[in-house]
Enzyme design. Sequence first.
Site, mmCIF file in Angstrom:
data_model
loop_
_atom_site.group_PDB
_atom_site.id
_atom_site.type_symbol
_atom_site.label_atom_id
_atom_site.label_comp_id
_atom_site.label_asym_id
_atom_site.label_seq_id
_atom_site.Cartn_x
_atom_site.Cartn_y
_atom_site.Cartn_z
ATOM 1 N N LYS A 143 12.055 -7.946 4.361
ATOM 2 C CA LYS A 143 11.577 -8.655 5.552
ATOM 3 C C LYS A 143 10.136 -9.093 5.306
ATOM 4 O O LYS A 143 9.203 -8.291 5.348
ATOM 5 C CB LYS A 143 11.636 -7.771 6.804
ATOM 6 C CG LYS A 143 11.461 -8.636 8.047
ATOM 7 C CD LYS A 143 10.634 -8.052 9.159
ATOM 8 C CE LYS A 143 9.162 -7.994 9.048
ATOM 9 N NZ LYS A 143 8.432 -9.237 9.333
ATOM 10 N N GLY B 270 1.164 -3.079 4.370
ATOM 11 C CA GLY B 270 0.551 -3.680 5.549
ATOM 12 C C GLY B 270 -0.538 -2.785 6.095
ATOM 13 O O GLY B 270 -1.137 -2.003 5.355
ATOM 14 N N SER B 271 -0.761 -2.891 7.381
ATOM 15 C CA SER B 271 -1.887 -2.173 7.987
ATOM 16 C C SER B 271 -1.589 -0.681 8.108
ATOM 17 O O SER B 271 -0.424 -0.252 8.185
ATOM 18 C CB SER B 271 -2.172 -2.755 9.363
ATOM 19 O OG SER B 271 -1.022 -2.625 10.173
ATOM 20 N N THR B 272 -2.636 0.096 8.160
ATOM 21 C CA THR B 272 -2.491 1.539 8.320
ATOM 22 C C THR B 272 -1.861 1.842 9.680
ATOM 23 O O THR B 272 -1.051 2.775 9.808
ATOM 24 C CB THR B 272 -3.871 2.210 8.166
ATOM 25 O OG1 THR B 272 -4.321 1.936 6.827
ATOM 26 C CG2 THR B 272 -3.800 3.714 8.352
ATOM 27 N N VAL C 180 0.422 0.108 11.386
ATOM 28 C CA VAL C 180 1.884 -0.023 11.332
ATOM 29 C C VAL C 180 2.457 1.033 10.376
ATOM 30 O O VAL C 180 3.553 1.551 10.606
ATOM 31 C CB VAL C 180 2.311 -1.458 10.945
ATOM 32 C CG1 VAL C 180 3.825 -1.567 10.834
ATOM 33 C CG2 VAL C 180 1.803 -2.460 11.979
ATOM 34 N N GLY C 181 1.694 1.382 9.337
ATOM 35 C CA GLY C 181 2.125 2.439 8.424
ATOM 36 C C GLY C 181 2.434 3.734 9.178
ATOM 37 O O GLY C 181 3.403 4.444 8.872
ATOM 38 N N GLU D 87 1.766 1.170 1.189
ATOM 39 C CA GLU D 87 0.540 0.568 0.626
ATOM 40 C C GLU D 87 -0.225 0.022 1.814
ATOM 41 O O GLU D 87 0.177 -0.994 2.393
ATOM 42 C CB GLU D 87 0.897 -0.581 -0.307
ATOM 43 C CG GLU D 87 1.768 -0.185 -1.473
ATOM 44 C CD GLU D 87 0.977 0.233 -2.672
ATOM 45 O OE1 GLU D 87 1.564 0.790 -3.592
ATOM 46 O OE2 GLU D 87 -0.253 0.020 -2.677
ATOM 47 N N CYS E 140 -6.148 -6.121 0.342
ATOM 48 C CA CYS E 140 -6.279 -4.685 0.599
ATOM 49 C C CYS E 140 -7.308 -4.090 -0.369
ATOM 50 O O CYS E 140 -7.972 -3.113 -0.038
ATOM 51 C CB CYS E 140 -4.942 -4.008 0.431
ATOM 52 S SG CYS E 140 -4.121 -4.468 -1.096
ATOM 53 N N GLU F 218 -11.915 -1.688 8.061
ATOM 54 C CA GLU F 218 -11.448 -2.760 7.179
ATOM 55 C C GLU F 218 -11.535 -4.089 7.942
ATOM 56 O O GLU F 218 -10.895 -4.252 8.979
ATOM 57 C CB GLU F 218 -9.998 -2.494 6.767
ATOM 58 C CG GLU F 218 -9.480 -3.521 5.788
ATOM 59 C CD GLU F 218 -7.988 -3.355 5.491
ATOM 60 O OE1 GLU F 218 -7.204 -3.177 6.433
ATOM 61 O OE2 GLU F 218 -7.628 -3.416 4.302
#
Length: 529
Positions: A217, A270-272, A274-275, A293, A327, A425
């Site tokens: 996706k 992606g972003s932390t 959403v991680g 990642e 990143c 970030e």
Amino acid sequence: MNGVPASTQPLKSNSLQIRFPKFLRWGMKMSDSSIVLSLPDQPREFGFFVDGSWSPIESREVFERFSPGHGVPVTRIPKCTDADLDAAVNAARKAFDDRRWSGLSGADRAAVLLKAAEGVRTRAEEIAYWETLENGKPISQARAEVGGCVGMFEYASGLARSLHGDSFNNLGDGMFGVVTREPVGVVGVITPWNFPFLILCERIPYILAAGCTIVAKPSEVTSATTLILAEILHDAGLPAGVLNVVTGSGSTIGQGLIEHEQVDMLSFTGSTAVGRRVVEASGKSNFKKLGLELGGKNPQIVFADADLEDAADGVAFGIGFNTGQCCVSGSRLIVERTVAEKFASMVAEKFRKVRVGDPLDERTQVGAITTDAQNTTIMGYIEKGRAEGATLIHGGEQLDFGHGQYIAPTLFGNVTSEMTIAREEIFGPVLTVMPFDTLEEAVAIANDTEYGLAASVWTKNIDKALVVTRRVQAGRFWINTTLSGGPELPIGGFKQSGWGREAGIYGVEEYTQVKSVHIEIGKRTPWVA
Ligand code: NAD
């Protein structure tokens, strides 16, 4: 025409035309002409790819993507439904369970990956063109990235053949032990918008080399090149169902994928923020294995004994490349106090000379900011930096080319470790400068972050370089260079920058499970007399 396969869409990338450059180089006259690609006459429409076939948009809603560098519509992508996602996961499940891919020899898988490498090479210009239109990165950079992706497929093809386990011949005369590696199963791959094709190719060839099947996706704003890759792999002979691509938003299709009970592993980039949701979803569903990642706030440590000219160029590149939307961008300059002022001026001078502008102009070095939201976020951080007392040395403003969204490379001095711009970030072309007096202090500042993705050190003293490399917590380290990489070297982070590694042999092993096999030799010693 709705949702037709990618290959039947008109290709605009060959329509070169000469026009005057639309970029700004500070302090330089814009008198010379250059090659600038044309914009497409109309948006290119894509379907999505499940079980070896393309599905058209039909009654589905559509994402219309506007080029961030030009403000015109360039692609139309379907918003897949929950039923589409289920169909994709079921196709991947079936393809894995019937062993149509994992049951092949490594040599047969390698042959498909090598053909795919050739397919990427053949369609490189097309891929780079749509990547630039959707993302806003300079066309020359997009071309270089696609070239690197060919190498990913070629390298992973070798790994498909060399992947192996272990054996233990030291267990005594009655026992032999074998350790095998098996593909983990159905892998969901969720990618962000900053390197839509490169990040994809740092994962897909390795996952396929391991023998897994995939539901990918892409980011909803940069889906085109993922769909083109699906077509390339199909043409290379990848069996139906082994790679499926569904398109849609993170909150619908992304969330559905991370919660899906039939997905064995999820590779999320992606972003932390959403991680964290990915970790929660794994715990609430089937404890799927995760590769994460995430974000970074990466230090660039510059000692006074460095080649300062090289270092200034590298530091400017480290934050200017991809408009700082990496990143691994080197966003924190930590520089020895004795040269701090001079070095900041050298970096500012590099920023002045960087060519910012039309991503379709071959000479552009820094393109557009990819999304409106990201543009607002970056400008918000710049405002915060000013408000919290940092000194603006260079940039800080939006650049007006009459279309698209551009931000000048920005340099802040007098930054302290408590300031928001030093901690969070930014994901934009914003560099903060902090001085240090001792190596210990440099290491402490570098490690004073929740992230641990990447770091660079600039010095001609090998002892200092190695001590810093050992002590700074980061998954990728560069000595007297930055942002370099290749298919051999793994990618991934320490601390809150993620779990696991992509690329290299590590990137294939990540998508395998280890099984230990105990083999009795000869007659069993009875348990029951
Ligand atoms: P993002 O987290 O918003 O989105 C990334 C992907 O996740 C997109 O495909 C998105 O649709 C999807 N997504 C969003 N919400 C979701 C949900 N609830 N469930 C499942 N999927 C969801 O990140 P972004 O804005 O696209 O990218 C920027 C971020 O990515 C930055 O923080 C950057 O550091 C990070 N990043 C990290 C790496 C790395 O290798 N470490 C590489 C690139 C980007």
